[in-house]
Design an enzyme around this catalytic site. Structure first.
Site, PDB file in Angstrom:
ATOM      1  N   THR A  47      36.929  25.283   9.845  1.00 58.66           N
ATOM      2  CA  THR A  47      35.809  25.869  10.584  1.00 58.66           C
ATOM      3  C   THR A  47      36.328  26.760  11.704  1.00 58.66           C
ATOM      4  O   THR A  47      35.870  27.893  11.882  1.00 58.66           O
ATOM      5  CB  THR A  47      34.893  24.774  11.152  1.00 58.66           C
ATOM      6  OG1 THR A  47      34.254  24.088  10.064  1.00 58.66           O
ATOM      7  CG2 THR A  47      33.823  25.365  12.059  1.00 58.66           C
TER       8      THR A  47
ATOM      9  N   GLN B 137      38.725  25.356  -0.704  1.00 63.88           N
ATOM     10  CA  GLN B 137      38.569  24.600  -1.947  1.00 63.88           C
ATOM     11  C   GLN B 137      39.586  25.003  -3.004  1.00 63.88           C
ATOM     12  O   GLN B 137      39.860  24.243  -3.935  1.00 63.88           O
ATOM     13  CB  GLN B 137      37.148  24.772  -2.498  1.00 63.88           C
ATOM     14  CG  GLN B 137      36.063  24.145  -1.662  1.00 63.88           C
ATOM     15  CD  GLN B 137      36.117  22.622  -1.638  1.00 63.88           C
ATOM     16  OE1 GLN B 137      36.656  21.992  -2.538  1.00 63.88           O
ATOM     17  NE2 GLN B 137      35.545  22.021  -0.599  1.00 63.88           N
TER      18      GLN B 137
ATOM     19  N   SER C  55      42.303  24.021   5.065  1.00 64.18           N
ATOM     20  CA  SER C  55      42.048  22.736   5.715  1.00 64.18           C
ATOM     21  C   SER C  55      42.932  21.662   5.093  1.00 64.18           C
ATOM     22  O   SER C  55      43.083  21.611   3.868  1.00 64.18           O
ATOM     23  CB  SER C  55      40.570  22.354   5.548  1.00 64.18           C
ATOM     24  OG  SER C  55      40.324  21.079   6.097  1.00 64.18           O
TER      25      SER C  55
ATOM     26  N   HIS D 184      42.507  18.232   5.183  1.00 64.97           N
ATOM     27  CA  HIS D 184      41.903  17.015   4.635  1.00 64.97           C
ATOM     28  C   HIS D 184      41.311  17.202   3.240  1.00 64.97           C
ATOM     29  O   HIS D 184      40.970  16.218   2.572  1.00 64.97           O
ATOM     30  CB  HIS D 184      40.855  16.450   5.599  1.00 64.97           C
ATOM     31  CG  HIS D 184      39.553  17.196   5.631  1.00 64.97           C
ATOM     32  ND1 HIS D 184      38.456  16.818   4.896  1.00 64.97           N
ATOM     33  CD2 HIS D 184      39.171  18.284   6.331  1.00 64.97           C
ATOM     34  CE1 HIS D 184      37.452  17.629   5.148  1.00 64.97           C
ATOM     35  NE2 HIS D 184      37.856  18.538   6.016  1.00 64.97           N
TER      36      HIS D 184
ATOM     37  N   THR E 185      47.848  22.706  23.192  1.00 61.94           N
ATOM     38  CA  THR E 185      49.042  22.003  22.742  1.00 61.94           C
ATOM     39  C   THR E 185      48.918  21.654  21.267  1.00 61.94           C
ATOM     40  O   THR E 185      47.922  21.063  20.837  1.00 61.94           O
ATOM     41  CB  THR E 185      49.249  20.722  23.571  1.00 61.94           C
ATOM     42  OG1 THR E 185      49.338  21.074  24.953  1.00 61.94           O
ATOM     43  CG2 THR E 185      50.512  19.999  23.140  1.00 61.94           C
TER      44      THR E 185
ATOM     45  N   CYS F 195      28.946  19.426   4.959  1.00 62.35           N
ATOM     46  CA  CYS F 195      28.522  19.917   6.271  1.00 62.35           C
ATOM     47  C   CYS F 195      27.009  20.053   6.360  1.00 62.35           C
ATOM     48  O   CYS F 195      26.457  20.197   7.444  1.00 62.35           O
ATOM     49  CB  CYS F 195      29.186  21.258   6.564  1.00 62.35           C
ATOM     50  SG  CYS F 195      30.986  21.134   6.688  1.00 62.35           S
TER      51      CYS F 195
END
Length: 397
Positions: free
Chosen positions: A79, A195, A215, A217, A253, A344
């Site tokens: 995102t 995806q 992403s 995950h 960081t 989402c």
């Protein structure tokens, strides 16, 4: 009761490789200073942490076909990567053109109506900021045709953002051709490739895109970490300001532990991509064949057996007379995790914007069901799901 997970397009379980790579960075206390040190510090543990971060960057770059690791920016997830690409690359390109003497103009962005909400809502924000935005409609099979993009491009088009693969129906877009069309008119090109990673080959060097979002995950890595690829010399302004980390492009960081897990998951996903594609494709086809033979069930898209035009792990159908939320809860009570579309938007009562864009009537789209497969999905899982399906439809328990 055993629980069968069939919602990999929403998220995936942490893979062993990522967990093992991250383990040293999850130790408490002072056992391993380099494991928790700030990678921007000058003392020895900090320099060691920085070396680990850069090694992770190189591994992610290699998995994506990126020749210059510095083109990879670690983010908090896709995102942030999508938002950064749209909200900051477009203004940077406008500023570049104005410096080159283009003068004032109303900038134009092109995306599609079937993008993830992270892209669509960023595009809506750009509209509020005065940009013109064109939303390309897919054909009935879920594809953005190159000629559609060519017809929509203008001299004022500063950015095109088209996803690589759709999270709800699995359609794979012709990214290389779309990118070439955008570049032919002088526009930047970004793709949300979340995806696609680990499901189909990705070579950003060959694709020639200016930016791409990823992403961790979705491929067995940890949540809360992702990446934005930005090709060298691409106009870019940071979304986050602060200490100037990530070469001034993404302050804050860095999450060394997350980056290490992401890199390990990337390496495994790319290594296993071909074999997993071959393993999952027959399971996808079996689901479509059986589900499509039931009178009350209509596949959202017509996917021919063996088709490489769609992801091998996503199946999407509409079930007449039932709503997605009801289907999800009934399957859950029987021990199966499925979804109605993008995670989402899982709390929304509105039908999927993707299915509506395909021309599926809203009342039918209300009964959407997405089954998405992953690393531990077996044929026995598919058989068990199909055995539970009649109970879910009739609900005669």
């Amino acid at each position: 009761m055993a629980y069968t997970y069939l919602d990999y397009a929403a998220t995936s379980p942490l893979c062993v490789e990522a967990a093992e790579a991250m383990a040293p960075y999850c130790e408490a206390g002072m056992l391993a200073p380099a494991a928790f040190a700030n990678p921007n510090s000058l003392y020895t543990p900090g320099r060691e942490a920085f070396a680990v971060l850069e090694a992770a960057r190189r591994e992610v770059a290699s998995a994506l076909g990126v020749r210059k690791p510095g083109e990879i920016i670690f983010t908090s997830g896709a995102t942030e990567a999508d938002d950064t690409a749209i909200l900051r690359m477009a203004p940077a390109e406008v500023a570049r053109r104005q410096r080159a003497g283009s003068g004032d103009f109303t900038p134009h962005i092109i995306t599609s109506s079937i993008e993830h909400d992270a892209v669509l809502n960023a595009a809506h924000e750009m509209e509020r900021r005065g940009y013109h935005v064109t939303y390309l409609e897919p054909n009935r099979d879920g594809f953005i045709e190159v000629r559609m993009l060519e017809d929509a491009l203008r001299d004022e088009t500063v950015l095109v953002s088209i996803q690589h693969a759709n999270s709800e129906i699995g359609s794979i877009q012709p990214i290389e051709q779309l990118c070439a069309a955008a570049h032919a008119r002088g526009s930047l090109f970004h793709t949300d490739a979340v995806q696609a990673l680990g499901k189909i080959p990705i070579d950003l060097g060959r694709f020639q895109v200016d930016a791409a979002s990823f992403s961790a995950h979705k491929i067995g890595g940890p949540k809360g970490v992702g990446a934005l690829y930005v090709k060298a010399r691409t106009p870019f302004e940071p979304l986050l300001f602060g200490g100037g980390q990530e070469s001034g492009r993404r302050s804050g960081t860095q999450n060394v532990c997350g980056a290490v897990g992401f890199a390990a998951a990337c390496a495994k996903a790319v290594c296993m991509q071909a074999s997993e594609h071959a393993r999952l494709l027959p399971l996808r086809d079996k689901l479509y064949e059986v589900l499509g033979s039931i009178d009350s069930i209509t596949p959202s898209v017509e996917v021919e057996a063996g088709s490489f035009d769609y992801l091998p792990n996503i199946v999407n159908v509409c079930i007449d007379g039932l709503e997605s939320q009801t289907l999800i809860l009934r399957f859950d009570s029987l021990g199966f995790a499925v979804s109605g579309g993008s995670a989402c938007a899982s709390a929304s009562l509105e039908p999927s914007h993707v299915l509506v864009s395909l021309g599926i009537p809203k009342d039918r789209a209300q009964g959407a069901l997405r089954i998405s497969l992953g690393a531990v999905t077996t044929e026995a899982d598919i058989d068990a799901f199909l055995e539970a399906l009649p109970k879910v439809i009739s609900w005669n328990l």
